[in-house]
Design a protein around this motif. Structure first.
Motif, short mmCIF file in Angstrom:
data_model
loop_
_atom_site.label_atom_id
_atom_site.label_comp_id
_atom_site.label_asym_id
_atom_site.label_seq_id
_atom_site.Cartn_x
_atom_site.Cartn_y
_atom_site.Cartn_z
N THR A 176 5.02 16.33 -16.61
CA THR A 176 4.43 15.97 -17.90
C THR A 176 3.28 15.01 -17.67
N ASP A 177 2.10 15.42 -18.09
CA ASP A 177 0.92 14.58 -17.91
C ASP A 177 0.82 13.58 -19.06
N GLU A 178 1.12 12.33 -18.78
CA GLU A 178 1.09 11.29 -19.81
C GLU A 178 -0.17 10.45 -19.66
N TRP A 179 -0.95 10.37 -20.73
CA TRP A 179 -2.16 9.56 -20.71
C TRP A 179 -1.83 8.13 -21.09
N PRO A 180 -2.63 7.16 -20.66
CA PRO A 180 -2.33 5.76 -20.95
C PRO A 180 -2.37 5.45 -22.44
N VAL B 275 0.85 -1.19 0.00
CA VAL B 275 0.00 0.00 0.00
C VAL B 275 0.88 1.24 0.00
N THR B 276 0.63 2.14 -0.95
CA THR B 276 1.46 3.34 -1.07
C THR B 276 0.55 4.56 -1.15
N PRO B 277 1.02 5.74 -0.74
CA PRO B 277 0.18 6.94 -0.81
C PRO B 277 -0.32 7.20 -2.23
N GLY B 278 -1.62 7.47 -2.36
CA GLY B 278 -2.19 7.73 -3.68
C GLY B 278 -1.85 9.10 -4.22
N GLY B 279 -1.63 10.08 -3.36
CA GLY B 279 -1.39 11.45 -3.81
C GLY B 279 0.07 11.74 -4.06
N ARG B 280 0.69 11.02 -4.98
CA ARG B 280 2.08 11.26 -5.33
C ARG B 280 2.19 11.58 -6.82
N PRO B 281 3.08 12.51 -7.19
CA PRO B 281 3.23 12.84 -8.62
C PRO B 281 3.90 11.70 -9.37
N ALA B 282 3.65 11.63 -10.67
CA ALA B 282 4.31 10.62 -11.51
C ALA B 282 5.82 10.79 -11.39
N TRP C 78 -10.67 12.97 -6.22
CA TRP C 78 -12.09 12.75 -6.00
C TRP C 78 -12.23 11.49 -5.15
N TYR C 79 -13.47 11.08 -4.86
CA TYR C 79 -13.69 10.01 -3.89
C TYR C 79 -14.07 8.67 -4.51
N VAL C 80 -14.61 8.66 -5.72
CA VAL C 80 -15.01 7.40 -6.36
C VAL C 80 -13.77 6.71 -6.90
N GLU C 81 -13.60 5.44 -6.55
CA GLU C 81 -12.41 4.69 -6.96
C GLU C 81 -12.49 4.21 -8.41
N SER C 82 -11.30 3.93 -8.97
CA SER C 82 -11.15 3.13 -10.19
C SER C 82 -11.70 3.79 -11.45
N VAL C 83 -11.68 5.10 -11.51
CA VAL C 83 -12.13 5.79 -12.71
C VAL C 83 -11.47 7.16 -12.75
N GLY C 84 -11.25 7.69 -13.95
CA GLY C 84 -10.70 9.03 -14.10
C GLY C 84 -9.19 9.08 -14.16
N HIS C 85 -8.67 10.30 -14.35
CA HIS C 85 -7.23 10.53 -14.45
C HIS C 85 -6.85 11.67 -13.53
N TYR C 86 -6.15 11.32 -12.45
CA TYR C 86 -5.70 12.28 -11.44
C TYR C 86 -4.40 12.94 -11.90
N LEU C 87 -4.27 14.22 -11.64
CA LEU C 87 -3.04 14.94 -12.00
C LEU C 87 -2.52 15.68 -10.77
N THR D 152 -13.67 16.29 -11.74
CA THR D 152 -12.36 16.96 -11.72
C THR D 152 -11.28 16.20 -12.48
N SER D 153 -11.61 15.05 -13.05
CA SER D 153 -10.63 14.26 -13.81
C SER D 153 -10.17 15.01 -15.06
N VAL D 154 -8.92 14.81 -15.42
CA VAL D 154 -8.33 15.49 -16.57
C VAL D 154 -8.96 15.04 -17.88
N TYR D 155 -9.39 13.78 -17.97
CA TYR D 155 -9.97 13.28 -19.22
C TYR D 155 -11.10 14.16 -19.72
N GLY D 156 -11.96 14.59 -18.81
CA GLY D 156 -13.11 15.39 -19.19
C GLY D 156 -12.87 16.88 -19.14
N GLY D 157 -11.63 17.30 -18.93
CA GLY D 157 -11.32 18.72 -18.89
C GLY D 157 -11.24 19.29 -17.49
#
Length: 462
Positions: free
Chosen positions: A238-242, A117-124, A223-232, A212-217
């Motif tokens: 450099t924001d790299e998309w999958p 388990v690692t902190p989720g709020g870390r930059p790439a 945010w609080y809902v798991e397993s969806v979106g792109h956090y920045l 607030t996800s980057v995918y939708g602008g």
């Protein structure tokens, strides 16, 4: 052998049912179906990608007998990989963010997975970022293979070969709109590519994304809902998309707030008998929004990735909902923070950005006794809330030079109570910290209250 009998879990993945929504469509003329991916053996849509990635790695010689599967995931892909790996004799190591539900972590460990388990709020690129930790482990362990769902072509290919054809066959080619959340992008890309190709481009593909996800602008804040979106993260250079996500396949994106996702989840469980996960709430909310604009000849299919059983401690738990100020799943039946304290509804919380100077903080402290320090993208830009780093007061800044960065003098973050949380329960949580507390409304900090007032109110109501 008859249908429904398989040699292993690998063959049992897929062919999940469609169920029509009847009571929560609120009069929409279009037909709306939900594809129940939680009925896959591993409990989610990620079983499809997990199978495809492992089989492709075996074919390429990247994963050999006795090897170790390594992945960075919010949970579901790891569960799918673990189940298949167990059936094929591999060890599994999974790195998950600390926001993953405890049910998912328990499921991983039940399969014998070594969970990090690692902190989720870390930059790439940060050493503690999920991918960094997983890549390090894969490099250190002999015979390890990194699945890399975000950039693995087998991820979207799994849906191009299975999910898309299933939907076309199940609807008899009548599907007009396909709705799915965008996470790694594999599901919406592979399924969407197939449906567009077989329909001659007629099927419309709609992405469901956290607000607030980057995918939708959005600005990329958490945010609080798991397993969806792109956090920045603000410190990501450099924001790299999958590579698994092909945005040209998506015709439009519907941005869905946390509270809308959670509200739809509750309605699905109570009115349709469907206990679904958080990202399913996001996807179904987008599908319902689209359906309201369509006619009786339209058929909307929305993919529900997993079950609500993996989130009983979060989205269906009033203690969790209340402490972040989300609408409760059941009635409060007692006074709540928002109902008892008038300043919660009408206040404007004053904050200071993480890159601001001590001088700027002192100026704001003339009208606000406590200033939460917000992590932001840049000192010169608008404050974009990703995380509350701490708080400053006049006392904490005493003796600090005016040109210093305020973050260097911040105290620890304040306790948080929710606007929908019963006063009694909030008082129990802050009993040993009666000073200032933050109040959250729908996941956002909106006010500062004196904790002693909350404790007193709870005592007087007994």
């Amino acid at each position: 052998m008859s249908d429904g009998v398989y040699d292993s879990i690998v063959e049992a993945i897929g062919n999940t049912p469609l169920v029509r929504l009847n009571r929560i469509v609120d009069g929409s003329a279009a037909t709306v179906y939900v594809k129940l991916e939680y009925l896959n053996p591993g409990g989610s849509v990620k079983d499809r990608a997990a199978r495809a990635m492992i089989l492709a790695a075996e074919d390429a010689g990247e994963l050999r007998p006795g090897g170790t599967v390594v992945e960075a995931t919010s949970g579901n892909t790891g569960i799918g990989l673990a189940a298949i790996a167990a059936a094929r004799g591999y060890r599994t190591i999974v790195v998950v963010p600390d926001k993953s539900s405890r049910e998912k972590i328990a499921l991983l460990r039940a399969h014998g997975v070594e969970v990090h388990v690692t902190p989720g709020g870390r930059p790439a690129g940060h050493p503690e970022h999920l991918r960094s930790v997983a890549l390090r482990l894969a490099a250190e362990i002999p015979g390890a293979w990194f699945a890399g769902q975000y950039d693995n072509p087998a991820n979207p290919e799994a849906h191009r070969r299975t999910t898309g054809p299933e939907l076309w066959a199940q609807t008899g080619g009548r599907i007009t709109h396909f709705v799915a959340g965008v996470g790694t992008g594999g599901t919406i890309t592979g399924t969407g590519e197939y449906l567009k190709e077989i329909s001659g481009g007629a099927v419309r593909v709609i992405g469901a994304d956290p607000a607030t996800s980057v995918y939708g602008g959005g600005d990329g804040r958490a945010w609080y809902v798991e397993s969806v979106g792109h956090y920045l993260h603000p410190e990501t250079e450099t924001d790299e998309w999958p590579d698994s996500y092909h945005p040209e396949i998506v015709d439009r994106i519907e941005r869905i707030s946390d509270v809308e996702s959670l509200t739809v989840l509750g309605r699905l469980a109570r009115e349709e008998g469907l206990l679904l996960g958080g990202s399913s709430g996001t996807a179904v909310a987008a599908a319902l929004r689209i359906a309201r604009t369509l006619g009786p000849e339209d058929v909307v299919v929305v993919l529900a990735p997993d079950s609500g059983r993996s989130y009983l401690s979060k989205y269906f738990d009033d203690d969790w909902l209340g402490r972040f100020g989300f609408p409760l799943y059941g009635p409060a039946n007692e006074p709540t923070i928002g109902a008892l304290f008038d300043e919660v509804a009408g206040s404007t919380l004053r904050t200071i950005a993480s890159g601001a100077t001590v001088a700027a903080a002192r100026e704001l402290l003339e009208v606000a006794p406590v200033l939460p320090v917000l992590l932001q993208r840049s000192a010169s830009g608008p404050a974009v809330v990703v995380e509350i780093l701490g708080v400053v007061t006049a006392a904490s800044l005493a003796g600090a030079p005016d040109d210093a960065v305020v973050t260097e003098y911040a105290d620890a973050p304040l306790p948080v109570v929710g606007s929908t949380e019963p006063v009694r329960r909030a008082a129990e949580r802050i009993a040993d910290r009666p000073g200032p507390v933050l109040v959250a409304y729908e996941g956002r900090a909106v006010a500062v209250l004196d904790g002693a007032r909350i404790i007193a109110a709870a005592t007087n109501s007994k």
